[in-house]
Design a protein around this motif. Structure first.
Motif, PDB file in Angstrom:
ATOM      1  N   GLU A 105       0.829  -1.207   0.000  1.00 28.24           N
ATOM      2  CA  GLU A 105       0.000   0.000   0.000  1.00 28.24           C
ATOM      3  C   GLU A 105       0.861   1.253   0.000  1.00 28.24           C
ATOM      4  OE1 GLU A 105      -3.291  -2.439   2.673  1.00 28.24           O
ATOM      5  OE2 GLU A 105      -2.248  -0.714   3.532  1.00 28.24           O
ATOM      6  N   ILE A 123      -5.958   5.743   0.724  1.00 26.93           N
ATOM      7  CA  ILE A 123      -5.480   4.644  -0.112  1.00 26.93           C
ATOM      8  C   ILE A 123      -6.674   4.080  -0.882  1.00 26.93           C
ATOM      9  CG2 ILE A 123      -4.337   2.397  -0.143  1.00 26.93           C
ATOM     10  CD1 ILE A 123      -3.076   3.127   2.547  1.00 26.93           C
ATOM     11  N   ARG A 127      -6.113  -0.783  -4.245  1.00 29.20           N
ATOM     12  CA  ARG A 127      -4.781  -1.098  -3.719  1.00 29.20           C
ATOM     13  C   ARG A 127      -4.845  -1.742  -2.342  1.00 29.20           C
ATOM     14  NH1 ARG A 127      -1.001   1.827  -2.566  1.00 29.20           N
ATOM     15  NH2 ARG A 127      -1.678   3.986  -2.481  1.00 29.20           N
ATOM     16  N   MET A 128      -6.048  -1.994  -1.850  1.00 28.90           N
ATOM     17  CA  MET A 128      -6.208  -2.611  -0.541  1.00 28.90           C
ATOM     18  C   MET A 128      -6.296  -4.132  -0.658  1.00 28.90           C
ATOM     19  SD  MET A 128      -6.015  -0.188   1.596  1.00 28.90           S
ATOM     20  CE  MET A 128      -6.447  -1.139   3.059  1.00 28.90           C
TER      21      MET A 128
END
Length: 273
Positions: A105, A123, A127-128
Motif C-alpha cells: 500500500e 489509499i 490497492r487494498m
C-alpha cells in the motif's frame, strides 16, 4: 485432464519443497478449470477435490519483527544509516513506522492521495487487500511527524505522480525488496521487515498507549473473518484513530530522543562509580 494429472503437478512442486508455490498453483489450476467447465470444454472441475486431499501443507507466514527493547537499536541504525540507503528509502521506512500500512500500500502510493490540509492519506480500494468487489478505500490519519517525512520526500519525487518513483522497475515505483534490503544492510536480516512495523505498532500501541484493540485493528485495515460481524461492525473510530496516530508518533519521538541521549552519554567507568 484428470484429478490425477493435477495431483501429479502438485506432487512435483511439493518435492522441490515449494509448499507455498504449490498452494498458489492449485488455486490457478482450479480457476482455469472452472472457466473451462463454464465454457463446456469439460463437464466438471477435476481439481476441486484436491482442495481437501492434495498433499500441499498450508503454511503460515510469520513476518520478522523486533521487540520494543530492540527498537532503539533500529532507530539508531536508521539515523546512522550504515547501509547507505537513499533518503527516499529511509523516508519509506519512517512512514511504515509512523503509519504502519502494508508495504504494498505504501510503495504504490501517488501524491494525489495525500490531503495536506485535512492531514489524511487516502489509499484507493483497488490497492487494498481483500477480494475484488469487497475492498474499500482506507484512510490514514497523518501525524505531524508523518507529514514532515512526506514533505522531505516531496522534495525528491514530488509533487506529481508516484511518491516512491523508480526508473528501474516496470511498475514505476520501488519494490518491497528495496525496503527489506535497506533493513538487512542495517543489520536486521531475519529480525525485521517492512511488514514487521505493523506488528510493532499493534503490540506496543496497546501496551504503552493503552488503546483498544478494535481501534488499532481498524487502522491496520484488518479483514474481519466473520462475515456477520463484518456486516454489522462498521464503526470507523475516526476521532480515536486520529488521536492514536499522533500519540504513537510522539511515543516514537520519545524513544528517539532517549536513544540519542544514551548514545551521547559517556560510558560509566569504574572510577566514576
Amino acid at each position: 485432464i484428470t484429478t490425477q494429472d493435477c495431483l501429479g503437478v502438485l506432487r512435483s512442486i511439493e518435492k522441490r519443497g515449494s509448499l507455498e508455490q504449490g498452494k498458489r498453483t492449485l488455486g490457478v489450476i482450479s480457476q482455469i478449470l472452472d472457466y473451462a467447465t463454464a465454457l463446456g470444454f469439460c463437464t466438471y472441475n477435476p481439481a476441486t477435490s484436491l482442495n481437501r486431499h492434495a498433499p500441499i501443507k498450508q503454511t503460515v507466514e510469520h513476518f520478522p519483527c523486533i521487540s520494543w527493547q530492540e527498537f532503539p537499536e533500529l532507530l539508531q541504525a536508521m539515523e546512522s544509516n550504515p547501509g547507505g540507503a537513499d533518503p527516499m528509502t529511509l523516508g519509506g521506512l519512517e512512514l511504515l513506522m509512523l503509519c504502519f500500512m502494508r508495504t504494498t500500500e505504501l510503495i504504490a502510493a501517488d501524491w494525489n492521495e495525500i490531503n495536506w490540509e485535512a492531514k489524511v492519506w487516502t489509499i484507493p480500494a483497488e490497492r487494498m487487500k481483500g477480494k475484488r468487489g469487497s475492498r474499500k478505500e482506507h484512510l490514514v490519519p497523518l501525524s505531524n511527524q508523518a507529514l514532515k517525512v512526506l514533505e522531505s520526500i516531496k522534495g525528491i519525487t514530488g509533487p506529481d505522480g508516484m511518491i516512491f518513483k523508480s526508473i528501474r522497475t516496470k511498475s514505476g515505483y520501488i519494490s518491497n525488496n528495496t525496503l527489506n534490503m535497506a533493513l538487512k544492510r542495517m543489520g536486521f536480516d531475519n529480525r525485521m521487515c517492512g511488514h514487521g512495523f505493523r506488528t510493532l505498532a499493534l503490540t506496543n500501541i496497546q501496551e504503552h498507549l493503552k488503546i483498544d484493540l478494535r481501534i488499532v485493528d481498524r487502522q491496520l485495515a484488518h479483514i474481519e473473518k466473520n462475515k456477520v460481524t463484518a456486516a454489522y461492525n462498521r464503526a470507523e473510530y475516526w476521532d480515536e484513530r486520529v488521536d492514536m496516530m499522533q500519540k504513537w508518533a510522539e511515543l516514537v519521538d520519545e524513544k528517539k530522543s532517549k536513544q540519542k541521549k544514551e548514545a551521547q552519554s559517556p560510558p560509566v567507568t569504574d572510577f566514576m562509580r
